[in-house]
Design an enzyme around this catalytic site. Structure first.
Site, PDB file in Angstrom:
ATOM      1  N   HIS A  18      -3.371  27.569  -7.342  1.00 42.83           N
ATOM      2  CA  HIS A  18      -4.184  28.009  -8.485  1.00 42.83           C
ATOM      3  C   HIS A  18      -5.672  27.832  -8.180  1.00 42.83           C
ATOM      4  CE1 HIS A  18      -0.556  26.973 -11.178  1.00 42.83           C
ATOM      5  NE2 HIS A  18      -0.654  28.288 -11.128  1.00 42.83           N
ATOM      6  N   LYS A  42       8.504  26.730 -24.526  1.00 38.63           N
ATOM      7  CA  LYS A  42       8.658  25.929 -23.312  1.00 38.63           C
ATOM      8  C   LYS A  42       8.343  24.468 -23.594  1.00 38.63           C
ATOM      9  CE  LYS A  42       7.684  29.356 -19.749  1.00 38.63           C
ATOM     10  NZ  LYS A  42       6.850  29.654 -18.590  1.00 38.63           N
ATOM     11  N   ARG A  91       1.883  35.031  -4.324  1.00 37.51           N
ATOM     12  CA  ARG A  91       2.286  34.163  -3.221  1.00 37.51           C
ATOM     13  C   ARG A  91       3.135  34.916  -2.214  1.00 37.51           C
ATOM     14  NH1 ARG A  91       5.035  29.994  -7.115  1.00 37.51           N
ATOM     15  NH2 ARG A  91       5.596  32.033  -7.885  1.00 37.51           N
ATOM     16  N   SER A 129       4.009  25.773  -9.976  1.00 37.20           N
ATOM     17  CA  SER A 129       3.966  24.667 -10.933  1.00 37.20           C
ATOM     18  C   SER A 129       5.354  24.080 -11.150  1.00 37.20           C
ATOM     19  CB  SER A 129       3.394  25.145 -12.274  1.00 37.20           C
ATOM     20  OG  SER A 129       2.027  25.425 -12.150  1.00 37.20           O
TER      21      SER A 129
END
Length: 164
Positions: A18, A42, A91, A129
């Protein structure tokens, strides 16, 4: 006209990947808002306040970056802020399919905002994450996965979770 971009994400917790994207996006735009999306469905490791603290700490060397939280549609948030650009980090090719879909939906909702994709550095391409959360909650060493300023925030959150 200033070039404002939004870099959205959950950032739970912020990783070195990040930070890599933030630093490079800050060089491309006049101003960058790192926008923490609030998803009430979440159960995060870090509270929104802790994520803001962590991101502010690891971006304090970047004067063009500010950190905010938002709820609702990202495209509406971008329009409300006057941004014409959304930054997304990639990524691997697996990220591209999902990110492409999201960019097309955002484009459909408003053709005023473009999505800019930045590839993360190779050495951060495996980071997410969710991996950092798993390593941290299982007692592993996450220090080399997050910016140094983020480690104490994670440690504090884990300690608070483990108190009776």
């Amino acid at each position: 006209m200033r070039r404002l971009a939004i870099y959205p994400g959950s950032f739970d917790p912020p990783t070195l990947g990040h930070l890599d994207v933030i630093e490079r996006a800050a060089r491309l735009f006049d101003e960058l808002i790192v926008a923490i999306g609030i998803n009430s469905s979440k159960r995060p490791l870090l509270s929104v306040e802790e994520r803001i603290e962590a991101l502010q700490a690891c971006t304090k060397h970047l004067p063009k970056v500010r950190v905010e939280a938002f709820q609702g549609l990202l495209i509406q948030y971008a329009l409300d802020k006057g941004s014409k650009s959304i930054v997304r980090g990639l990524r691997a090719t697996a990220d591209f399919e999902y990110e492409f879909q999201m960019a097309m939906v955002n484009r459909r909702l408003s053709d005023e905002v473009d999505t800019v994709f930045l590839m993360t550095k190779w050495e951060h391409s495996y980071l997410s994450s969710s991996i950092v959360r798993e390593v941290a909650t299982l007692g592993g060493d996450y220090a080399g996965l997050v910016p140094p300023e983020v480690g104490p925030v994670i440690a504090r959150a884990l300690a608070a979770r483990n108190q009776p």
